[in-house]
Design a protein around this motif. Sequence first.
Motif, PDB file in Angstrom:
ATOM      1  N   THR A 177       0.824  -1.221   0.000  1.00  0.00           N
ATOM      2  CA  THR A 177       0.000   0.000   0.000  1.00  0.00           C
ATOM      3  C   THR A 177       0.857   1.269   0.000  1.00  0.00           C
ATOM      4  OG1 THR A 177      -0.226  -0.161   2.414  1.00  0.00           O
ATOM      5  CG2 THR A 177      -2.007  -1.083   1.073  1.00  0.00           C
ATOM      6  N   SER A 178       2.100   1.174   0.493  1.00  0.00           N
ATOM      7  CA  SER A 178       2.985   2.346   0.514  1.00  0.00           C
ATOM      8  C   SER A 178       3.930   2.370  -0.687  1.00  0.00           C
ATOM      9  CB  SER A 178       3.808   2.361   1.804  1.00  0.00           C
ATOM     10  OG  SER A 178       4.744   1.292   1.822  1.00  0.00           O
ATOM     11  N   CYS A 179       3.701   1.461  -1.645  1.00  0.00           N
ATOM     12  CA  CYS A 179       4.556   1.351  -2.829  1.00  0.00           C
ATOM     13  C   CYS A 179       6.024   1.130  -2.453  1.00  0.00           C
ATOM     14  CB  CYS A 179       4.420   2.573  -3.722  1.00  0.00           C
ATOM     15  SG  CYS A 179       2.768   2.798  -4.384  1.00  0.00           S
ATOM     16  N   GLY A 180       6.218   0.318  -1.401  1.00  0.00           N
ATOM     17  CA  GLY A 180       7.566  -0.057  -1.006  1.00  0.00           C
ATOM     18  C   GLY A 180       8.271   0.918  -0.083  1.00  0.00           C
ATOM     19  N   LYS A 181       7.596   2.009   0.313  1.00  0.00           N
ATOM     20  CA  LYS A 181       8.241   3.011   1.170  1.00  0.00           C
ATOM     21  C   LYS A 181       8.227   2.609   2.645  1.00  0.00           C
ATOM     22  CE  LYS A 181       7.200   6.784  -2.019  1.00  0.00           C
ATOM     23  NZ  LYS A 181       6.416   8.003  -2.249  1.00  0.00           N
ATOM     24  N   GLN A 182       7.280   1.774   3.016  1.00  0.00           N
ATOM     25  CA  GLN A 182       7.191   1.315   4.399  1.00  0.00           C
ATOM     26  C   GLN A 182       6.966  -0.194   4.398  1.00  0.00           C
ATOM     27  OE1 GLN A 182       4.148   3.525   6.457  1.00  0.00           O
ATOM     28  NE2 GLN A 182       4.911   5.497   5.728  1.00  0.00           N
ATOM     29  N   GLY A 183       7.020  -0.781   5.600  1.00  0.00           N
ATOM     30  CA  GLY A 183       6.823  -2.217   5.690  1.00  0.00           C
ATOM     31  C   GLY A 183       7.976  -2.961   5.028  1.00  0.00           C
ATOM     32  N   SER A 184       7.733  -4.218   4.708  1.00  0.00           N
ATOM     33  CA  SER A 184       8.775  -4.997   4.037  1.00  0.00           C
ATOM     34  C   SER A 184       8.141  -6.066   3.155  1.00  0.00           C
ATOM     35  CB  SER A 184       9.727  -5.650   5.053  1.00  0.00           C
ATOM     36  OG  SER A 184       8.998  -6.442   5.970  1.00  0.00           O
ATOM     37  N   ARG A 185       8.794  -6.302   2.031  1.00  0.00           N
ATOM     38  CA  ARG A 185       8.320  -7.318   1.097  1.00  0.00           C
ATOM     39  C   ARG A 185       8.392  -8.687   1.755  1.00  0.00           C
ATOM     40  NH1 ARG A 185      11.717  -9.742  -3.851  1.00  0.00           N
ATOM     41  NH2 ARG A 185      10.075 -10.860  -4.955  1.00  0.00           N
ATOM     42  N   ALA A 186       7.343  -9.461   1.574  1.00  0.00           N
ATOM     43  CA  ALA A 186       7.299 -10.797   2.189  1.00  0.00           C
ATOM     44  C   ALA A 186       8.398 -11.679   1.624  1.00  0.00           C
ATOM     45  CB  ALA A 186       5.931 -11.430   1.950  1.00  0.00           C
TER      46      ALA A 186
END
Length: 201
Positions: free
Chosen positions: A18-27
């Motif tokens: 949802t953040s287009c890779g700016k936050q969180g982490s790819r599974a």
Amino acid sequence: MNSEDLKKILDEHQVYLTSCGKQGSRANLSCADLRSADLSGADLSDADLRSADLRSADLRIANLSGADLSGADLSDADLRSADLRIADLRSANLSCANLSCADLRSADLRIADLRSADLPDRTFVIFGEEYAVTITNGEYVRAGCQNHHIDAWRKFSKHEIAEMDGRRALKFFPRLLDVIDFYLGKGERPEWINEPEANVE
């Protein structure tokens, strides 16, 4: 992998998407033991699932578009649709994946990389036609975005085919039945196909 760890990875992946890779982490689930895991409806688009063990996993209506499933074991996995939704495998990397005995009815395999993949019996991906055509488990045929049981395709009325994509669909329909006959054996055809006006130019 326990359900708590899996949920955390899926939540972080959702933030990543949802953040287009700016936050969180790819599974990153490469080589993960996901046997019999309930991943129904999960959004795993673009996830790393290389060599993951997904045997007997519930992947109904899961979004796996663009995911890297190369070398993954999806034998006996359930990728059926529900409520007209689909298991989305568009553009997924399924090279060398084991899909034997997987239930791919209604799964969307368009543009998926299936090189050296072990597919279920009577599953075919046909290139070079007017629409992308996929036959799964010898039962379902997808042409473009339309996916129906083989019996339904053989009984559609002229009006029903026209509603799918107008004159283009009407013109392609006899060819689609030829493809089905070639891969699954000859079967019935609607009578309207033989009517002169059915031949759309």
